[in-house]
Design a protein around this motif. Structure first.
Motif, PDB file in Angstrom:
ATOM      1  N   VAL A 161      -4.560   0.390   7.252  1.00  0.00           N
ATOM      2  CA  VAL A 161      -5.197  -0.567   6.340  1.00  0.00           C
ATOM      3  C   VAL A 161      -4.750  -1.990   6.649  1.00  0.00           C
ATOM      4  O   VAL A 161      -5.569  -2.917   6.726  1.00  0.00           O
ATOM      5  CB  VAL A 161      -4.888  -0.207   4.878  1.00  0.00           C
ATOM      6  CG1 VAL A 161      -5.274  -1.349   3.937  1.00  0.00           C
ATOM      7  CG2 VAL A 161      -5.616   1.062   4.476  1.00  0.00           C
ATOM      8  N   THR A 168       0.831  -1.209   0.000  1.00  0.00           N
ATOM      9  CA  THR A 168       0.000   0.000   0.000  1.00  0.00           C
ATOM     10  C   THR A 168       0.861   1.253   0.000  1.00  0.00           C
ATOM     11  O   THR A 168       0.559   2.227  -0.707  1.00  0.00           O
ATOM     12  CB  THR A 168      -0.943   0.007   1.221  1.00  0.00           C
ATOM     13  OG1 THR A 168      -1.706  -1.205   1.240  1.00  0.00           O
ATOM     14  CG2 THR A 168      -1.901   1.186   1.170  1.00  0.00           C
ATOM     15  N   SER A 169       1.935   1.248   0.772  1.00  0.00           N
ATOM     16  CA  SER A 169       2.851   2.396   0.796  1.00  0.00           C
ATOM     17  C   SER A 169       3.440   2.662  -0.578  1.00  0.00           C
ATOM     18  O   SER A 169       3.595   3.814  -0.993  1.00  0.00           O
ATOM     19  CB  SER A 169       3.980   2.152   1.809  1.00  0.00           C
ATOM     20  OG  SER A 169       3.500   2.114   3.118  1.00  0.00           O
ATOM     21  N   ASP A 180      -7.016   2.327  -3.351  1.00  0.00           N
ATOM     22  CA  ASP A 180      -5.558   2.469  -3.444  1.00  0.00           C
ATOM     23  C   ASP A 180      -5.105   2.488  -4.895  1.00  0.00           C
ATOM     24  O   ASP A 180      -4.305   3.346  -5.298  1.00  0.00           O
ATOM     25  CB  ASP A 180      -4.861   1.319  -2.702  1.00  0.00           C
ATOM     26  CG  ASP A 180      -5.142   1.332  -1.214  1.00  0.00           C
ATOM     27  OD1 ASP A 180      -5.569   2.382  -0.697  1.00  0.00           O
ATOM     28  OD2 ASP A 180      -4.957   0.285  -0.564  1.00  0.00           O
ATOM     29  N   TYR A 187      -1.444   5.674   6.770  1.00  0.00           N
ATOM     30  CA  TYR A 187      -2.619   5.078   6.132  1.00  0.00           C
ATOM     31  C   TYR A 187      -2.406   3.586   5.871  1.00  0.00           C
ATOM     32  O   TYR A 187      -3.291   2.765   6.141  1.00  0.00           O
ATOM     33  CB  TYR A 187      -2.925   5.812   4.825  1.00  0.00           C
ATOM     34  CG  TYR A 187      -3.935   5.101   3.952  1.00  0.00           C
ATOM     35  CD1 TYR A 187      -5.290   5.102   4.279  1.00  0.00           C
ATOM     36  CD2 TYR A 187      -3.526   4.416   2.800  1.00  0.00           C
ATOM     37  CE1 TYR A 187      -6.217   4.442   3.481  1.00  0.00           C
ATOM     38  CE2 TYR A 187      -4.443   3.754   2.005  1.00  0.00           C
ATOM     39  CZ  TYR A 187      -5.781   3.771   2.355  1.00  0.00           C
ATOM     40  OH  TYR A 187      -6.690   3.109   1.575  1.00  0.00           O
ATOM     41  N   SER A 188      -1.244   3.225   5.328  1.00  0.00           N
ATOM     42  CA  SER A 188      -0.972   1.820   5.016  1.00  0.00           C
ATOM     43  C   SER A 188      -0.908   0.966   6.273  1.00  0.00           C
ATOM     44  O   SER A 188      -1.338  -0.195   6.267  1.00  0.00           O
ATOM     45  CB  SER A 188       0.334   1.691   4.221  1.00  0.00           C
ATOM     46  OG  SER A 188       1.439   2.158   4.976  1.00  0.00           O
ATOM     47  N   ILE A 191       2.072  10.437   5.528  1.00  0.00           N
ATOM     48  CA  ILE A 191       0.635  10.141   5.400  1.00  0.00           C
ATOM     49  C   ILE A 191       0.398   8.752   4.802  1.00  0.00           C
ATOM     50  O   ILE A 191      -0.383   7.958   5.358  1.00  0.00           O
ATOM     51  CB  ILE A 191      -0.078  11.238   4.590  1.00  0.00           C
ATOM     52  CG1 ILE A 191      -0.106  12.542   5.407  1.00  0.00           C
ATOM     53  CG2 ILE A 191      -1.499  10.817   4.229  1.00  0.00           C
ATOM     54  CD1 ILE A 191      -0.714  13.717   4.671  1.00  0.00           C
ATOM     55  N   PRO A 192       1.051   8.389   3.689  1.00  0.00           N
ATOM     56  CA  PRO A 192       0.882   7.016   3.187  1.00  0.00           C
ATOM     57  C   PRO A 192       1.334   5.953   4.183  1.00  0.00           C
ATOM     58  O   PRO A 192       0.721   4.884   4.254  1.00  0.00           O
ATOM     59  CB  PRO A 192       1.769   6.991   1.932  1.00  0.00           C
ATOM     60  CG  PRO A 192       1.828   8.403   1.486  1.00  0.00           C
ATOM     61  CD  PRO A 192       1.822   9.220   2.738  1.00  0.00           C
TER      62      PRO A 192
END
Length: 321
Positions: free
Chosen positions: A155, A109-110, A206, A151-152, A147-148
């Motif tokens: 998730v 995800t990152s 994503d 967030y990752s 931020i990523p």
């Protein structure tokens, strides 16, 4: 139906890449080479972009974090997969399986959003060069990575906790070479509609949001390049984003093939091939692409090797004296 929860189901059995004994040794050798190249290449990128004074720009800041994510998810998968080639039974504990799933989802995800940040960086550099240092400040770069990362992490924990809080059936054979979300969901006895919708929604968000940023950035970059009068200027502008564009095509192409293939042709065997590519082959290719196509990285490698050779020579001479 008899349901067994996580406290009863203590381990899973990974089917691995192949069940043909004659292929175990050749595949072990092949994937060991791929994994070692990936580790050396990505560690090299991380060290070079951290130590070399000429690589202290936003572009190489994002490249360093791309290398970290590549190293992260290849290491989350690679060692266990290699170990499974040389053991009789490919077992993995539930806790290690959950840990592996967390790290794979987190790093994959990152990578989506780091590639997006890199495309935005190239857009600013080419389309708005006079304000580049102001827009892509150190603080802005940190935000685009932080931020990523947050967030990752959210998730990966959400999906993993949701899956492992549901009830598993007595079957514990994962039709994959690592703990991935879809093969695990297929083993659940509970109602899987919610977790399937969560996985689908997050994967779609994503993929689409990050790809939209990349596509929009490159449309604006292409428009800006085409407005340049000289062919040399167009070639120089395009060469600054050639490596990133290659990485984007390889990474997104593999995932789009995996997730958007027709349902009739969808199988876990197809997923294995795609997963091998984006968890092992892509992390190996990325540092090679940037090393071969980027002059600054090649010069940094040469300077580092010369410095190491010089230091060793001086040490040898001092020892003789």
């Amino acid at each position: 139906m008899d349901k067994h929860n996580l406290t009863v189901l203590n381990e899973f059995i990974l089917m691995g890449i192949t069940d043909r004994p004659e292929l175990q040794a050749p595949l072990f050798g092949l994937f060991l080479i791929i994994y070692m190249i990936s580790v050396v290449g990505n560690l090299g990128i991380i060290i070079l972009t951290k130590m070399d004074s000429r690589l202290q720009t936003p572009m190489y800041f994002f490249l360093r974090h791309l290398a970290i994510t590549d190293l992260g998810y290849s290491t989350a998968v690679g060692p266990k997969m290699l170990a499974n080639f040389i053991v009789d039974e490919n077992t993995i504990s539930c806790y290690f399986c959950a840990t592996q799933l967390v790290f794979v989802i987190m790093f994959i995800t990152s990578e989506f959003f780091i590639l997006s940040a890199m495309s935005y960086d190239r857009y600013v550099a080419i389309c708005n060069p006079l304000c580049y240092t102001v827009i892509m400040s150190q603080r802005a770069c940190l935000v685009l990575v932080a931020i990523p990362c947050l967030y990752s992490t959210f998730v990966s924990l959400l999906v993993t906790i949701k899956i492992f809080n549901l009830s598993f059936c007595g079957h514990n054979i994962i039709r994959h070479f690592y703990c991935d979300s879809l093969p695990l969901v297929s083993l659940l006895c509970s109602n899987t509609l919610e977790i399937k919708l969560i996985i689908l929604a997050l994967a779609a968000f994503d993929l689409i949001s990050s790809l939209l940023i990349v596509v929009l950035s490159y449309i604006l970059i292409a428009a800006s390049i085409l407005r340049l009068s000289s062919a040399e200027g167009r070639h120089k502008a395009f060469s600054t984003c050639g490596s990133h564009l290659t990485v984007v095509v390889v990474f997104y192409g593999t995932l789009i093939f995996m997730y958007l293939q027709p349902k009739s042709s969808h199988s876990f065997d197809t997923d294995k091939v795609a997963s091998i590519f984006y968890t092992l082959v892509t992390p190996m290719l990325n540092p090679l692409i940037y090393s071969l196509r980027n002059k600054k990285v090649k010069y940094a490698v040469h300077r580092t090797l010369e410095q190491v050779f010089l230091i060793r020579t001086l040490n040898m001479l001092s020892g003789i004296v």
